[in-house]
Design a protein around this motif. Structure first.
Motif, mmCIF file in Angstrom:
data_model
loop_
_atom_site.group_PDB
_atom_site.id
_atom_site.type_symbol
_atom_site.label_atom_id
_atom_site.label_comp_id
_atom_site.label_asym_id
_atom_site.label_seq_id
_atom_site.Cartn_x
_atom_site.Cartn_y
_atom_site.Cartn_z
ATOM 1 N N LYS A 271 93.023 29.191 34.341
ATOM 2 C CA LYS A 271 94.434 28.827 34.488
ATOM 3 C C LYS A 271 94.551 27.594 35.375
ATOM 4 C CE LYS A 271 98.909 30.955 34.636
ATOM 5 N NZ LYS A 271 99.599 32.237 34.525
ATOM 6 N N ILE A 272 95.516 26.742 35.028
ATOM 7 C CA ILE A 272 95.796 25.560 35.839
ATOM 8 C C ILE A 272 96.587 26.005 37.066
ATOM 9 C CG2 ILE A 272 97.027 23.353 35.906
ATOM 10 C CD1 ILE A 272 96.544 23.412 32.746
ATOM 11 N N VAL A 273 96.028 25.762 38.256
ATOM 12 C CA VAL A 273 96.691 26.171 39.497
ATOM 13 C C VAL A 273 97.010 24.980 40.405
ATOM 14 C CG1 VAL A 273 95.791 28.522 39.524
ATOM 15 C CG2 VAL A 273 94.430 26.674 40.537
ATOM 16 N N LYS A 274 96.511 23.793 40.030
ATOM 17 C CA LYS A 274 96.754 22.553 40.804
ATOM 18 C C LYS A 274 96.508 22.762 42.301
ATOM 19 C CE LYS A 274 99.766 19.751 37.878
ATOM 20 N NZ LYS A 274 101.001 18.963 37.821
ATOM 21 N N THR A 275 95.308 23.197 42.624
ATOM 22 C CA THR A 275 94.935 23.411 44.020
ATOM 23 C C THR A 275 95.204 22.170 44.868
ATOM 24 O OG1 THR A 275 93.139 24.789 43.140
ATOM 25 C CG2 THR A 275 93.066 24.275 45.483
ATOM 26 N N ALA A 276 94.922 21.002 44.305
ATOM 27 C CA ALA A 276 95.049 19.753 45.062
ATOM 28 C C ALA A 276 96.450 19.145 45.009
ATOM 29 C CB ALA A 276 94.033 18.728 44.542
ATOM 30 N N ASP A 277 97.416 19.878 44.474
ATOM 31 C CA ASP A 277 98.778 19.361 44.389
ATOM 32 C C ASP A 277 99.296 19.007 45.789
ATOM 33 O OD1 ASP A 277 101.200 18.721 43.133
ATOM 34 O OD2 ASP A 277 102.020 20.715 43.521
ATOM 35 N N LYS A 278 99.784 17.791 45.955
ATOM 36 C CA LYS A 278 100.346 17.266 47.215
ATOM 37 C C LYS A 278 99.302 17.010 48.303
ATOM 38 C CE LYS A 278 104.721 19.683 46.314
ATOM 39 N NZ LYS A 278 105.643 20.738 46.774
ATOM 40 N N LEU A 279 98.049 17.307 48.028
ATOM 41 C CA LEU A 279 96.995 17.140 49.034
ATOM 42 C C LEU A 279 96.858 15.686 49.476
ATOM 43 C CD1 LEU A 279 94.602 18.498 50.562
ATOM 44 C CD2 LEU A 279 93.171 17.977 48.577
ATOM 45 N N VAL A 280 97.024 14.766 48.538
ATOM 46 C CA VAL A 280 96.863 13.347 48.855
ATOM 47 C C VAL A 280 97.912 12.875 49.863
ATOM 48 C CG1 VAL A 280 98.317 12.458 46.966
ATOM 49 C CG2 VAL A 280 96.438 11.073 47.820
#
Length: 299
Positions: free
Chosen positions: A29-38
């Motif tokens: 499943k796509i969970v976008k762990t790195a979402d907003k990390l940048v």
């Protein structure tokens, strides 16, 4: 046993039987762990919730017995990594180990080697690429050596750094410049004779090429498919002309913007290496963990 790879974009779970050497079940499943990390340097609460919900969902179809769980770039760089892993463990009973890039490269290579062997593809030196959500691994491997380098360039972080197609294209061309020295080194020293790619972007393009979409995706059919720059150009053009709803029907919800970044990174690697074709393998870190565990298990 159960192998789990929590990547910077996707969580992938595999239930594998060491005795019969067969896959019993799988989940991703796509969970976008790195979402907003940048922007924040931390794993967001929304990402943590998506990860926990995905693990609970996976537990409904897979018996979580003897779990080997790893996570990669997003957690490696997150300032709140300790708290994130503790929260996940408390709510799911799954304890993740943050692995270093060389371990990630080892597992990826183990799986890719078996993929090539399964399709009777002969080679002396394999150049392997893993385009992840938060990093890209470039690997050279043969029967005696494995040399890898990890670059903090991934499809999630890149997509969130650049706000237009033009900025994305220019940014990726600049961001992938560090690839050049490593690629030139392996070309001169090892002269790789096969180019292999695993991870979401290559497998998605391979699937689209053979007429599959996200819903009908079959990793067994994707393993061994050849992808060229012409294929990347064709699907980039098609995907950019679609509205997001149609695009995500093909590549998966939450991946409509990410696939564009992935294709651009993939194209740069083709350009820098000079390869004309790439063999795609669906088998990656989770499979490598399972195969390695079974190989070392004391029966």
């Amino acid at each position: 046993m159960v192998a789990i790879d929590l990547g910077s974009n996707t969580i992938r779970v595999l239930e594998y039987d060491c005795t019969s050497k067969t896959v019993l079940n799988s989940y991703e499943k796509i969970v976008k762990t790195a979402d907003k990390l940048v922007n924040t340097g931390e794993i967001s609460e929304e990402s943590i919730t998506r990860i926990i919900n995905a693990i609970k969902e996976a537990k409904e179809k897979i018996n979580f017995n003897n779990v080997q769980a790893v996570t990669t770039q997003a957690l490696r760089q997150a300032k709140n990594k300790k708290d994130v892993l503790e929260q996940i463990k408390n709510e799911t009973e799954v304890e993740f180990k943050i692995i270093e890039p060389n371990e990630e490269a080892y597992y990826t290579t183990f799986a890719a080697t078996l993929c090539l062997n399964k399709h009777n593809i002969q080679y002396k030196n394999m150049f392997l690429v893993d385009i992840g959500g938060g990093s890209t691994e470039l690997i050279i491997s043969n029967k005696k050596e494995l040399i890898s380098e990890s670059f903090p360039i991934g499809i999630v972080t890149t997509s969130q750094r650049y706000k237009s197609i033009e900025a994305l294209e220019y940014g990726i061309r600049q961001d992938t410049k560090p690839f050049k020295d490593f690629i030139n080194f392996i070309k001169q020293t090892y002269m790789p004779d096969v180019f292999v790619a695993s991870s979401g972007t290559p497998t998605t393009i391979a699937a689209l090429k053979i007429g599959l979409d996200y819903k009908s995706y079959d990793g067994n059919k994707v393993n061994g498919v050849e992808v060229t720059v012409a294929d990347l150009d064709e699907w980039m053009d098609k995907l950019l002309k679609m509205d997001m709803r149609h695009r995500e029907k093909l590549v998966g919800i939450g991946r409509g913007d990410l696939i564009v970044s992935g294709i651009m990174i993939f194209k740069e690697i083709f350009r820098l290496t000079g390869f004309e074709k790439c063999i795609v393998c669906d088998m990656g870190v989770r499979e490598g963990i399972a195969f390695d565990y079974c190989k070392n298990k004391k029966l």
